[in-house]
Enzyme design. Structure first.
Site, mmCIF file in Angstrom:
data_model
loop_
_atom_site.group_PDB
_atom_site.id
_atom_site.type_symbol
_atom_site.label_atom_id
_atom_site.label_comp_id
_atom_site.label_asym_id
_atom_site.label_seq_id
_atom_site.Cartn_x
_atom_site.Cartn_y
_atom_site.Cartn_z
ATOM 1 N N HIS A 229 -0.154 -4.441 13.350
ATOM 2 C CA HIS A 229 -0.041 -5.076 14.661
ATOM 3 C C HIS A 229 1.235 -4.600 15.334
ATOM 4 C CE1 HIS A 229 -0.131 -8.157 17.755
ATOM 5 N NE2 HIS A 229 -1.388 -8.353 17.417
ATOM 6 N N ASP B 69 -8.107 -9.712 13.040
ATOM 7 C CA ASP B 69 -9.430 -9.100 12.927
ATOM 8 C C ASP B 69 -9.895 -8.888 11.495
ATOM 9 O OD1 ASP B 69 -9.991 -8.984 15.619
ATOM 10 O OD2 ASP B 69 -8.754 -7.209 15.876
HETATM 11 N N1 ACO Z 1 -3.907 1.181 8.307
HETATM 12 C C1 ACO Z 1 -3.134 2.176 7.808
HETATM 13 N N2 ACO Z 1 -2.015 2.605 8.414
HETATM 14 C C2 ACO Z 1 -1.647 2.004 9.554
HETATM 15 C C3 ACO Z 1 -2.391 0.968 10.109
HETATM 16 C C4 ACO Z 1 -3.556 0.547 9.441
HETATM 17 N N3 ACO Z 1 -4.339 -0.408 9.923
HETATM 18 N N4 ACO Z 1 -1.780 0.555 11.238
HETATM 19 C C5 ACO Z 1 -0.700 1.308 11.387
HETATM 20 N N5 ACO Z 1 -0.613 2.188 10.380
HETATM 21 C C6 ACO Z 1 0.416 3.201 10.170
HETATM 22 C C7 ACO Z 1 0.168 4.379 11.098
HETATM 23 O O1 ACO Z 1 -0.682 5.347 10.525
HETATM 24 C C8 ACO Z 1 1.572 4.880 11.290
HETATM 25 O O2 ACO Z 1 1.932 5.628 10.145
HETATM 26 P P1 ACO Z 1 2.833 6.959 10.308
HETATM 27 O O3 ACO Z 1 4.125 6.499 10.909
HETATM 28 O O4 ACO Z 1 2.932 7.465 8.912
HETATM 29 O O5 ACO Z 1 2.075 7.875 11.228
HETATM 30 C C9 ACO Z 1 2.432 3.616 11.282
HETATM 31 O O6 ACO Z 1 1.665 2.644 10.579
HETATM 32 C C10 ACO Z 1 2.728 3.109 12.666
HETATM 33 O O7 ACO Z 1 1.519 3.084 13.397
HETATM 34 P P2 ACO Z 1 1.472 2.803 14.971
HETATM 35 O O8 ACO Z 1 0.096 3.077 15.476
HETATM 36 O O9 ACO Z 1 2.594 3.492 15.655
HETATM 37 O O10 ACO Z 1 1.806 1.270 14.990
HETATM 38 P P3 ACO Z 1 1.438 0.256 16.111
HETATM 39 O O11 ACO Z 1 2.435 -0.815 16.038
HETATM 40 O O12 ACO Z 1 1.246 0.908 17.424
HETATM 41 O O13 ACO Z 1 0.022 -0.229 15.565
HETATM 42 C C11 ACO Z 1 -2.163 -0.979 15.820
HETATM 43 C C12 ACO Z 1 -0.686 -1.273 16.038
HETATM 44 C C13 ACO Z 1 -2.654 -0.025 16.915
HETATM 45 C C14 ACO Z 1 -2.902 -2.304 15.949
HETATM 46 C C15 ACO Z 1 -2.405 -0.347 14.429
HETATM 47 O O14 ACO Z 1 -1.841 -1.137 13.425
HETATM 48 C C16 ACO Z 1 -3.883 -0.094 14.149
HETATM 49 O O15 ACO Z 1 -4.433 0.915 14.584
HETATM 50 N N6 ACO Z 1 -4.528 -1.027 13.366
HETATM 51 C C17 ACO Z 1 -5.950 -0.917 13.079
HETATM 52 C C18 ACO Z 1 -6.742 -1.474 14.255
HETATM 53 C C19 ACO Z 1 -6.644 -2.974 14.345
HETATM 54 O O16 ACO Z 1 -6.793 -3.698 13.369
HETATM 55 N N7 ACO Z 1 -6.417 -3.442 15.585
HETATM 56 C C20 ACO Z 1 -6.391 -4.868 15.889
HETATM 57 C C21 ACO Z 1 -5.059 -5.273 16.364
HETATM 58 S S1 ACO Z 1 -5.024 -6.997 16.675
HETATM 59 C C22 ACO Z 1 -5.806 -7.183 18.151
HETATM 60 O O17 ACO Z 1 -5.833 -6.331 19.014
HETATM 61 C C23 ACO Z 1 -6.519 -8.448 18.350
#
Ligand code: ACO
Length: 388
Positions: free
Chosen positions: A265, A319
């Site tokens: 998140h 989620d």
């Molecule tokens: N699984 C594995 N790795 C992850 C995940 C995940 N679910 N989420 C983030 N990471 C990792 C990324 O790969 C990244 O790694 P890196 O630095 O080695 O490249 C690091 O964590 C940072 O990721 P970002 O995308 O920059 O983090 P951000 O804070 O923008 O992420 C997000 C938020 C977009 C929700 C992300 O966690 C994600 O894609 N999660 C999966 C989708 C999801 O569950 N979305 C629902 C969110 S809640 C809502 O909207 C109601």
């Protein structure tokens, strides 16, 4: 032409950019806390209803019994669809994504609202409530039509949750199921300046009408990184199928740099407090419906993911179990994001109204890094270009 003199900071993703002061929602992403108008999400999920929570978000305080009754009656009076909107939904291909249907129908509702565009806040709120009340009807109507069933008309049940389940199936909804859906709606109703709320705010800042504003929100919520994650998370659980396969799935996915849906998140760097509540409801519903394998598989995925992601700020979000709850309630998977919209419209409305109180057109900048002063080349003289 003036060159940019000061160093420019680009806030890609607008992380940590504040666009307004707000009294609507407080998230402490380090301490796993979420408050709507000062009330903790645990208090609201434990004692409130979606209607009361929507009132709280939009008007700023908990309603009296009389105010809640008036609010609920007003929603009931709006719940039916205009025949023309029903015909519009009927005319859409049955293979349409329900979010497309929702977006199209909400946009069309604007044409059937006799009241002109106005800056009067009370009318703005009322237009939004008109949309809020109709969202369950739009979603269930489309679902029935695509399954060659006649739509079920709303019958004046007092809650969005009961009306939704009734119109989806045509059967008397189970009170326990209604309660679980009601809690899920409370948990999804608001979440500060997330992507869809920001999209609504941007549209509102141009003084556009409520139908355009809500259509922006619906379009933004649709993406798999935002509202669409609940569907993806459930699909993962169904694909994995049994708890014993969870560890391999998670290890393979992470080795391939895939994201585990329902994890991570932008704001929470620990457990999303909504996840804890939904996990409990998912477990209870699974036991009640005799579908414990589904729940156990979700728990096994969660445990494996937490083991592999230990030491990172990536924790389960709302989620990870919301899709399980919706699935156990018999709701088709592609209706999960529309249900999210059906709930979040309360938060969208609250933020739009708050922003408009001291409106300023949202107009950020982009740092231009391309060439300038290129000579125009007649078309016959051009060789290959980027659009080929
Ligand atoms: N699984 C594995 N790795 C992850 C995940 C995940 N679910 N989420 C983030 N990471 C990792 C990324 O790969 C990244 O790694 P890196 O630095 O080695 O490249 C690091 O964590 C940072 O990721 P970002 O995308 O920059 O983090 P951000 O804070 O923008 O992420 C997000 C938020 C977009 C929700 C992300 O966690 C994600 O894609 N999660 C999966 C989708 C999801 O569950 N979305 C629902 C969110 S809640 C809502 O909207 C109601």
């Amino acid at each position: 032409m003036s060159a940019i003199k000061e160093p420019v900071v680009i806030h890609k993703g607008l992380d940590n950019v504040y666009v307004k002061e707000s009294r609507i929602c407080f998230i402490d992403g380090e301490a796993s806390k979420l408050f709507y108008r000062g009330y903790s999400i645990e208090e609201l999920a434990g004692h409130s209803t979606y209607e009361e929570t929507a009132y709280l978000l939009i008007y700023g305080s908990l309603p009296t019994a009389q105010q809640l009754d008036k609010f609920t009656r007003s929603l009931e009076s709006y719940r039916s669809l205009e025949p023309a909107v029903l015909e519009l939904i009927r005319s859409l291909p049955s293979r349409s994504d329900p979010m497309d249907v929702l977006r199209t129908a909400v946009s069309a509702l604007g044409s059937y609202d006799p009241r002109p565009m106005t800056d009067d806040m009370n009318v703005r709120i009322d237009k939004s409530l008109r949309i809020l009340a109709k969202l369950p009807t739009i979603i269930t109507t489309f679902d029935r039509l695509r399954n060659q069933k006649q739509p079920v008309l709303p019958r004046g049940l007092e809650s969005q949750a009961a009306e939704f389940l009734y119109m989806l199936t045509g059967d008397e909804p189970d009170p326990g199921d209604v309660h679980a859906l009601d809690v899920a709606l409370i948990l999804h109703a608001e979440h500060e300046m997330n992507a869809s709320t920001f999209a609504c705010t941007v549209t509102a800042s141009t003084l556009a009408d409520m139908y355009s504003i809500m259509t922006s929100g619906i379009g933004t919520l649709r993406g798999p990184l935002h509202g669409g994650a609940n569907e993806a998370a459930l699909r993962t659980v169904l694909e994995v199928g049994t708890p014993s396969k969870a560890e391999n799935y998670v290890a393979d996915a992470l080795a391939q740099k895939k994201r585990i849906m329902g994890f991570g998140h932008r704001v929470y760097k620990t457990w999303d407090p909504r996840y804890l509540i939904l996990k409990r409801y998912a477990g209870e519903l699974a036991a009640k419906k005799g579908q414990t394998q589904l729940f156990d598989t979700a728990v096994a995925i969660e445990n494996s993911a937490r083991k592999h992601l230990e030491g990172t700020p990536i924790f389960p979000n709302v989620d990870s179990y919301s899709g399980i709850v919706f699935h156990l309630l018999g709701i088709p998977t592609d209706l999960f994001t529309p249900i999210f919209a059906m709930s979040r419209i309360a938060g969208w409305t609250a933020h739009v109204i708050e922003y408009l109180e001291t409106n300023r057109l949202i107009r950020p900048k982009a740092l231009y890094v391309g060439p300038v002063g290129l000579p125009y080349i007649p078309i016959d003289s051009r060789s290959g270009s980027a659009g080929e």
